[in-house]
Design a protein around this motif. Structure first.
Motif, short mmCIF file in Angstrom:
data_model
loop_
_atom_site.label_atom_id
_atom_site.label_comp_id
_atom_site.label_asym_id
_atom_site.label_seq_id
_atom_site.Cartn_x
_atom_site.Cartn_y
_atom_site.Cartn_z
N GLN A 1 3.86 -5.14 -7.29
CA GLN A 1 4.37 -4.21 -8.61
C GLN A 1 5.39 -3.66 -7.85
OE1 GLN A 1 3.66 -5.25 -11.87
NE2 GLN A 1 5.48 -3.92 -12.12
N LYS A 2 5.38 -2.93 -6.47
CA LYS A 2 6.87 -2.29 -5.86
C LYS A 2 7.61 -2.43 -6.19
CE LYS A 2 7.62 1.81 -2.85
NZ LYS A 2 8.60 2.42 -3.82
N ASP B 1 8.99 -2.63 -9.35
CA ASP B 1 9.29 -1.34 -9.99
C ASP B 1 10.55 -0.36 -9.53
OD1 ASP B 1 7.13 -1.62 -11.47
OD2 ASP B 1 5.74 0.17 -10.48
N ASP B 2 10.51 -0.86 -8.45
CA ASP B 2 12.06 0.03 -6.99
C ASP B 2 13.45 -1.05 -7.85
OD1 ASP B 2 10.57 1.17 -5.73
OD2 ASP B 2 10.58 -0.07 -4.06
N ALA C 1 14.02 -2.38 -10.66
CA ALA C 1 13.92 -1.42 -12.04
C ALA C 1 14.40 0.18 -12.08
CB ALA C 1 12.69 -2.13 -13.10
N ASN C 2 14.06 0.85 -11.26
CA ASN C 2 14.50 1.67 -11.42
C ASN C 2 15.45 1.86 -10.09
OD1 ASN C 2 11.98 2.63 -12.57
ND2 ASN C 2 10.79 2.64 -10.92
N HIS D 1 15.30 -3.26 -3.60
CA HIS D 1 14.79 -3.00 -3.43
C HIS D 1 14.56 -3.11 -1.43
CE1 HIS D 1 9.80 -1.82 -1.85
NE2 HIS D 1 10.33 -3.74 -1.03
#
Length: 158
Positions: free
Chosen positions: A12-13, A16-17, A19-20, A24
Motif C-alpha cells: 500500500q505504501k 500511496d507514494d 498516487a502522492n 516510489h
C-alpha cells in the motif's frame, strides 16, 4: 493495468507514494555477493518515463538521483536516455542502458507486481568510477564491477 490496492502495508505504501508523488523508490541492501541497488516504481505510469535502476550507491544517494530524473520527467523535459548526462551526479557523466525484460523479475519484482507483468521499460543508470571508467572498461577494477553489475544492454562505444 496497475495495482490500485495493496495486500499489506508495504504494498500500500508503494501505491500511496505513486498516487502522492508520482513514483516510489525501492532499495535492496547488499547481501553476500550481491550488490545493493535501488529502483523506481511508478515513473512509467505517472510520466510515461522508463523505470530506473541503479547499483552500488546508498539508498539516500540513489533516491536523490531518482528525484532529479523524476522532476525532469514531471516537468515535461525528461532526460534523454540515449545520451550521457552530468545532471545526475556532480562532475560525472552517467549513461543509461535498457534492461532486457528477462531480468525484470530478478531485480525489480515490485515493478512487476505493480504493473502486473513486465509491460514497462526499465533503464539502468550506470555511473563511472572516480577515475572516470565505466564497469565495462577493461581497466575498471573487479571491485568496481562487483558493486555495479551491468544488467542492461550496453551500446558499443559508450
Amino acid at each position: 493495468m496497475v495495482r490500485r490496492v495493496g495486500e499489506d502495508e508495504s504494498e500500500q505504501k508503494v501505491i500511496d507514494d505513486i498516487a502522492n508523488f508520482g513514483w516510489h523508490c525501492v532499495s535492496i541492501f547488499a547481501e553476500g555477493e550481491q550488490s545493493g541497488y535501488s529502483f523506481t516504481v511508478g515513473l512509467f505510469e505517472s510520466y510515461k518515463h522508463p523505470e530506473l535502476i541503479i547499483f552500488g550507491l546508498s539508498s539516500k544517494v540513489a533516491h536523490q538521483i531518482f528525484c532529479i530524473a523524476a522532476d525532469a520527467a514531471k516537468s515535461g523535459h525528461p532526460l534523454d536516455l540515449a545520451l550521457p548526462t552530468d545532471a545526475l551526479v556532480n562532475n560525472y557523466l552517467c549513461c543509461f542502458a535498457e534492461v532486457p525484460t528477462i531480468g525484470y523479475q530478478e531485480y525489480v519484482g515490485f515493478c512487476c507486481w505493480y504493473y502486473q507483468g513486465n509491460d514497462f521499460p526499465l533503464f539502468q543508470i550506470v555511473w563511472p568510477s572516480r577515475s572516470g571508467l565505466f564497469p565495462w572498461h577493461p581497466q575498471a577494477t573487479s571491485e568496481f564491477r562487483a558493486i555495479q553489475p551491468v544488467i542492461a544492454a550496453v551500446a558499443s562505444g559508450t
